[in-house]
Design an enzyme around this catalytic site. Structure first.
Site, PDB file in Angstrom:
ATOM      1  N   GLU A 193      96.630 126.429-122.338  1.00 12.11           N
ATOM      2  CA  GLU A 193      96.267 125.461-123.372  1.00 12.11           C
ATOM      3  C   GLU A 193      96.554 125.947-124.791  1.00 12.11           C
ATOM      4  OE1 GLU A 193      92.160 124.531-122.691  1.00 12.11           O
ATOM      5  OE2 GLU A 193      91.647 126.588-122.170  1.00 12.11           O
ATOM      6  N   HIS A 229      82.400 123.027-121.911  1.00 18.19           N
ATOM      7  CA  HIS A 229      82.248 121.836-122.748  1.00 18.19           C
ATOM      8  C   HIS A 229      81.106 120.930-122.299  1.00 18.19           C
ATOM      9  CE1 HIS A 229      85.836 122.714-125.016  1.00 18.19           C
ATOM     10  NE2 HIS A 229      86.581 122.736-123.928  1.00 18.19           N
ATOM     11  N   ASP A 270      93.745 120.531-125.491  1.00 17.04           N
ATOM     12  CA  ASP A 270      93.832 121.782-126.253  1.00 17.04           C
ATOM     13  C   ASP A 270      95.275 122.180-126.521  1.00 17.04           C
ATOM     14  OD1 ASP A 270      91.236 122.919-126.959  1.00 17.04           O
ATOM     15  OD2 ASP A 270      90.834 122.908-124.817  1.00 17.04           O
TER      16      ASP A 270
END
Length: 387
Positions: free
Chosen positions: A286, A182, A312
């Site tokens: 997640e 990310h 998530d």
């Protein structure tokens, strides 16, 4: 009464070996002057209490490791010189160094200045000498995560900056995670960020974009001490993650540590022996599927840490950001129970001391933060000072 140097050094060496604070302080009372000053490339301590705390921090961060004196002392004019080495819990020499000291009038130590590694060469006109092999820096995060009493920090670095990573490592952080899932981090930046942790006890991890052996290989070959694997849903995927961290015959990692060898002070051909089995495997739980399979995932040998990733996971459960929702709390409890039963370290986000205390009270071993969130919060606080 003036103390004799061999006894002073014996007490000083014993103090570095002593994990119990009261016993350690008694040893320092005998060998360390009231305002004695200790300094090495990573730290400084003034006075007995500060030095005792520094030694205690060493034992907390490196369980089972020890500092051993490897020479007697050369002495003149109240100055002394001696050598030492750091030995890991596994018995490997991780670091060698030299200490220079000054004695107080009563014979106790008034000052120690430590240097890591052999003296540098290259003086103009000096005869050329064969350089000693650099001693490997210890990979200790795996060992520390396995300690049920451990309380560690891990900072996710999304900013592609070696300067930011170096500052976090120098703060005493236990680990940084270079975020290639990310974050705005490419491979060149990742290499610089990993290298920026050298000389500290901060472990450089990398979060890859997917559970892909090729991505894992590239990150490890940059010098990462372990990998954070996203979206692990099944025990089979967990097994694939573990295998990608090890060389054959124990795993599937391809050999090419041309860059990593410099980060860990190894040679090319002995890198495998030095690091294989020491790399950290952190899995992110997640998705709803990962929660369904969490007991089987935690049963996979070689998994060191589990993080139930809140954002998530809540999104996949259809309750994005609703961390108090009963479904999310039930999923969290299932992860906590499975990891606890398997003896696997748990980590999660804590952006305040209260949040960290809450995690540690529930048995979590790792409090995680984000560089960009720390930076933004600090800047916002400074802005609030203007009224």
């Amino acid at each position: 009464m003036t103390k004799d140097l061999p006894n002073v050094l014996a007490d000083y060496g014993a103090a570095w070996l002593e994990p119990v604070a009261d016993t350690r302080r008694a040893l320092l009372d005998a060998c360390w002057s009231d305002e004695g000053v200790y300094a090495d490339p990573n730290s400084m301590a003034v006075g007995r209490a500060a030095l005792s705390d520094l030694i205690g921090g060493f034992h907390a961060k490196m369980p089972g490791a020890r500092i051993e004196l490897t020479s007697g002392a050369s002495a003149h004019h109240e100055r002394i010189l001696f050598s030492w080495r750091m030995v890991t819990a596994e018995g490997a020499t991780a670091l060698e160094g030299v200490d220079f000291g000054r004695l107080a009038p009563d014979g106790r130590l008034a000052e120690i200045t430590g240097f890591f590694g052999p003296p540098p060469g290259g003086l103009t006109g000096a005869p050329r000498r064969k350089l000693r092999k650099t001693m490997p820096q210890p990979m200790t995060l795996k060992t520390r995560l396995a300690d049920p009493s451990a309380r560690l920090t891990m900072h996710i670095c999304t900013i592609p900056s070696a300067t930011v990573t170096q500052a976090i490592a120098a703060s005493g952080a236990d680990s940084v995670v270079v975020d290639m899932e990310h974050g705005a981090v490419d491979h060149a930046s990742a290499h610089a960020m990993i290298a920026a942790t050298a000389g500290t006890s901060c472990a450089p991890m990398v979060r890859v974009a997917e559970n892909d052996p090729v991505q894992v290989k590239r990150a490890l070959d940059l010098g990462a001490e372990g990998i954070v694997f996203p979206m692990v849903r099944t025990a089979e995927e967990a097994q694939r993650a573990v295998a990608s961290l090890r060389y054959p015959p124990h795993g599937t990692r391809g050999f090419g540590p041309f860059i990593a060898q410099s980060r860990w002070g190894t040679g090319l051909l002995d890198h495998r022996e030095t690091v294989d089995g020491s790399l950290v495997c952190c899995l992110l739980a997640e998705t709803a599927e990962s929660i369904e399979n969490i007991e089987a995932i935690c049963a996979v040998p070689g998994v060191d840490m589990i993080v139930p990733a809140q954002f998530d996971l809540s999104t996949d459960l259809g309750i994005s950001g609703q961390f108090d929702h009963p479904d999310f709390q039930a999923a969290l409890a299932k992860v906590e129970a499975a990891a606890g039963k398997a003896g696997i370290a748990l980590g999660n986000v804590a952006l305040s001391k209260a949040q960290a205390d809450g995690l540690f009270a529930k048995g979590y071993r790792v409090a995680c933060g984000f560089d960009v969130l720390w930076l933004r919060a600090a800047a916002a606080e400074a802005q609030s000072w203007t009224g």
